[in-house]
Design an enzyme around this catalytic site. Structure first.
Site, mmCIF file in Angstrom:
data_model
loop_
_atom_site.group_PDB
_atom_site.id
_atom_site.type_symbol
_atom_site.label_atom_id
_atom_site.label_comp_id
_atom_site.label_asym_id
_atom_site.label_seq_id
_atom_site.Cartn_x
_atom_site.Cartn_y
_atom_site.Cartn_z
ATOM 1 C CB THR A 1 12.180 -45.160 27.578
ATOM 2 O OG1 THR A 1 11.181 -44.187 27.224
ATOM 3 C CG2 THR A 1 12.865 -44.685 28.848
ATOM 4 N N GLY A 2 12.823 -43.271 25.141
ATOM 5 C CA GLY A 2 13.207 -41.964 24.622
ATOM 6 C C GLY A 2 12.888 -41.878 23.143
ATOM 7 N NE ARG B 1 9.638 -43.763 15.287
ATOM 8 C CZ ARG B 1 9.755 -43.971 16.588
ATOM 9 N NH1 ARG B 1 8.920 -44.794 17.202
ATOM 10 N NH2 ARG B 1 10.678 -43.377 17.287
ATOM 11 C CB VAL B 2 9.960 -49.761 13.197
ATOM 12 C CG1 VAL B 2 10.435 -50.674 14.310
ATOM 13 C CG2 VAL B 2 8.844 -50.427 12.402
ATOM 14 N N GLY B 3 10.412 -47.784 15.929
ATOM 15 C CA GLY B 3 11.392 -47.166 16.813
ATOM 16 C C GLY B 3 12.421 -48.164 17.320
ATOM 17 C CG ASP B 4 14.039 -47.262 21.120
ATOM 18 O OD1 ASP B 4 13.055 -46.568 20.802
ATOM 19 O OD2 ASP B 4 14.326 -47.537 22.301
ATOM 20 C CB THR C 1 8.280 -46.334 26.189
ATOM 21 O OG1 THR C 1 7.873 -45.791 24.939
ATOM 22 C CG2 THR C 1 9.053 -47.624 25.962
ATOM 23 N N GLY D 1 13.290 -42.926 19.736
ATOM 24 C CA GLY D 1 13.851 -44.155 19.177
ATOM 25 C C GLY D 1 14.956 -43.947 18.166
#
Ligand code: ASP
Length: 316
Positions: free
Chosen positions: A228-229, A205-208, A177, A231
């Site tokens: 990053t990481g 799916r939606v992350g951070d 990312t 989410g």
């Protein structure tokens, strides 16, 4: 004001085993240097928003990262990118989620900020905006044989489609990312984050990364942060906004990012978060609980870019 512009970028947090060889790792680290240089170049005429846009754009086109051209595939073998950008002067935010046919996803997020009165646009709606502003590209520009082969070998080894995605992503090394934070000559702050998301994530799916407060935040007079990481943990901790709140309460930037990483580790275990940040005085900081996080920074007049990968590599 007589401020020297500052920019810091990251190329994702994860495990050292993600890199297939030293050449791969060097290409990844060189891309970070290119991104910092691209950001500093625009600082001469542009503002912090232009700096982070340019830096992230460079990494999206590079192909070495899990963003833009290099985006990893989801459980169905598709691209679904998320990105978000924030302008610290007036807290403007633009973000997109689940975008397939775009390389320059951060620019699309910026279009949401500047051309619409929305904050976050997903899927087909975001792609329609991409078409209208010339950012839409055919799928072949994002998917290649390497990615398909890697995907096939990964899904072959899955025990179940419902296997925990955080475990999968960690097992495959995470990393890739991209994010940038910047302070411009007028003292404005901006932050941007762009990603293909976690590998083999559930479709939709939606992350951070597109969510302000989670994957990024910028607020003039305080600081700008990019995360990053994994989410899901970053969202649950509201990690980026948590850093900003600490700094607002008088905690030094370096201590603030470390405290938030420690908090996430305490709540959810290790191997799941990395942060970079710059404050309104131009201090840069990073912290992560993974094996490695590619990061780089520079300031106008410094005449070099500092790049780091391992925890003990010299970096603010
Ligand atoms: N934070 C991103 C996500 O969960 C992935 C990453 O940073 O590697 O989508």
């Amino acid at each position: 004001m007589n401020i020297k512009a500052v920019i810091a970028v990251h190329g994702g947090a994860g495990s050292a085993g993600y890199f297939i060889n030293e050449e791969h790792r060097q290409r990844y680290l060189n891309g970070l240097i290119n991104a910092v240089n691209a950001g500093l170049e625009v600082a001469k005429q542009g503002n912090a928003l232009d700096m982070v846009t340019e830096a992230v754009t460079t990494m999206e086109y590079d192909g070495s990262y899990d963003a833009g051209k290099g985006s990893v595939l989801n459980l169905y073998g598709e691209i679904e990118q998320d990105a978000g950008i924030m302008w610290g002067k007036d807290l403007s935010v633009g973000a997109v989620a689940s975008v397939k046919h775009v390389i320059n996803t951060i620019r699309l997020a910026r279009l949401v900020m500047e051309k619409t009165d929305h904050v976050l646009i997903t899927g087909n709606g975001a792609e329609e905006l991409a078409k209208q502003f010339g950012l839409w590209v055919p799928y072949v520009e994002l998917i290649n044989e390497n990615k398909i082969n890697r995907y096939k070998s990964l899904v072959r080894n899955l025990r179940s489609r419902y296997e925990k995605n955080a475990d999968l992503a960690k097992g495959f090394g995470l990393t890739g990312t991209v994010g940038a934070v910047a302070l411009d000559r007028d003292g404005n702050l901006a932050a941007a984050t762009s990603t293909g998301g976690t590998i083999l994530k559930w479709p939709g799916r939606v992350g951070d990364s597109p969510l302000p407060g989670a994957g990024y935040w910028a607020e003039n007079g305080i600081c700008a942060v990019s995360a990053t990481g994994i989410g899901e943990f970053i969202i649950r901790a509201m990690a980026s906004l948590r850093v900003v709140t600490l700094v607002k309460n008088g905690i030094r930037l370096g201590d603030a990012v470390k405290q938030v990483v420690d908090y996430v580790t305490k709540m959810f275990g290790s191997g799941n978060i990395g942060l970079i940040a710059v404050d309104s005085s131009g201090n840069v900081a990073s912290s992560f609980n993974t094996e490695v996080m590619g990061r780089a920074w520079s300031r106008e007049g410094m005449n070099k870019v500092v790049v780091a990968h391992h925890p003990n590599d010299p970096f603010p």
